[in-house]
Design a protein around this motif. Structure first.
Motif, PDB file in Angstrom:
ATOM      1  N   CYS A  47      50.667  -8.137  39.423  1.00 15.07           N
ATOM      2  CA  CYS A  47      49.530  -8.365  39.095  1.00 15.07           C
ATOM      3  C   CYS A  47      49.142  -9.596  39.553  1.00 15.07           C
ATOM      4  O   CYS A  47      49.474 -10.873  39.541  1.00 15.07           O
ATOM      5  CB  CYS A  47      49.566  -8.287  37.658  1.00 15.07           C
ATOM      6  N   GLY A  51      41.749  -8.077  37.123  1.00 16.85           N
ATOM      7  CA  GLY A  51      40.820  -7.688  36.013  1.00 16.85           C
ATOM      8  C   GLY A  51      39.976  -6.413  35.738  1.00 16.85           C
ATOM      9  O   GLY A  51      39.477  -5.906  34.804  1.00 16.85           O
ATOM     10  N   CYS A  53      41.627  -3.329  35.278  1.00 16.88           N
ATOM     11  CA  CYS A  53      42.094  -2.769  34.296  1.00 16.88           C
ATOM     12  C   CYS A  53      41.532  -2.913  33.101  1.00 16.88           C
ATOM     13  O   CYS A  53      40.917  -1.996  32.273  1.00 16.88           O
ATOM     14  CB  CYS A  53      43.631  -2.804  34.391  1.00 16.88           C
ATOM     15  N   CYS A  95      43.473  -0.748  39.908  1.00 19.72           N
ATOM     16  CA  CYS A  95      44.329  -1.959  40.530  1.00 19.72           C
ATOM     17  C   CYS A  95      44.455  -2.099  41.898  1.00 19.72           C
ATOM     18  O   CYS A  95      45.097  -1.175  42.585  1.00 19.72           O
ATOM     19  CB  CYS A  95      45.726  -1.721  39.924  1.00 19.72           C
TER      20      CYS A  95
END
Ligand code: SF4
Ligand code: F3S
Length: 105
Positions: A47, A51, A53, A95
């Motif tokens: 990750c 942002g 998600c 993502c």
């Protein structure tokens, strides 16, 4: 990308963290934070805090958490409310670094 077979390939590091989320190791903070969540799983080491998600999840499964000192990003998307997930798969699709696995099986 996140290993979709992480439940076979990793050990549980912490059954419930401060957000009630299971953490799968290996964990060696601040650089290595493992995979957070089981039904909705986010590889914290992939990750980079895009942002999408958080913005797109219709039931607000994710919350920002601080991860100072992590090489990819100093905030991460914690699947703090994974029990609310409705398996829409939007987060998986949006993502940009494929950090999320949702086990809709
Ligand atoms: Fe939210 Fe859908 Fe992802 Fe579940 S699959 S966490 S409901 S965006
Ligand atoms: Fe991280 Fe991907 Fe979400 S980079 S913040 S898991 S969209």
């Amino acid at each position: 990308a996140i290993d979709a077979n992480f439940e076979q390939n990793r050990e549980i590091h912490e059954e419930e963290n401060e957000h009630g989320v299971t953490v799968w190791g290996p964990v060696d903070p601040p650089e290595q934070l493992g995979i957070h969540g089981t039904h909705v799983a986010v590889d914290f080491d992939i990750c980079l805090a895009d942002g999408a998600c958080l913005e797109d999840c219709p039931v607000d499964v994710f919350e920002w958490v601080d991860t100072p000192g992590h090489p990819e990003s100093e905030i991460k998307a914690e699947p703090a409310h994974e029990e609310q997930c409705i398996d829409c798969m939007l987060c998986v699709d949006v993502c940009p670094v494929d950090a999320i696995d949702v086990d809709s099986g």
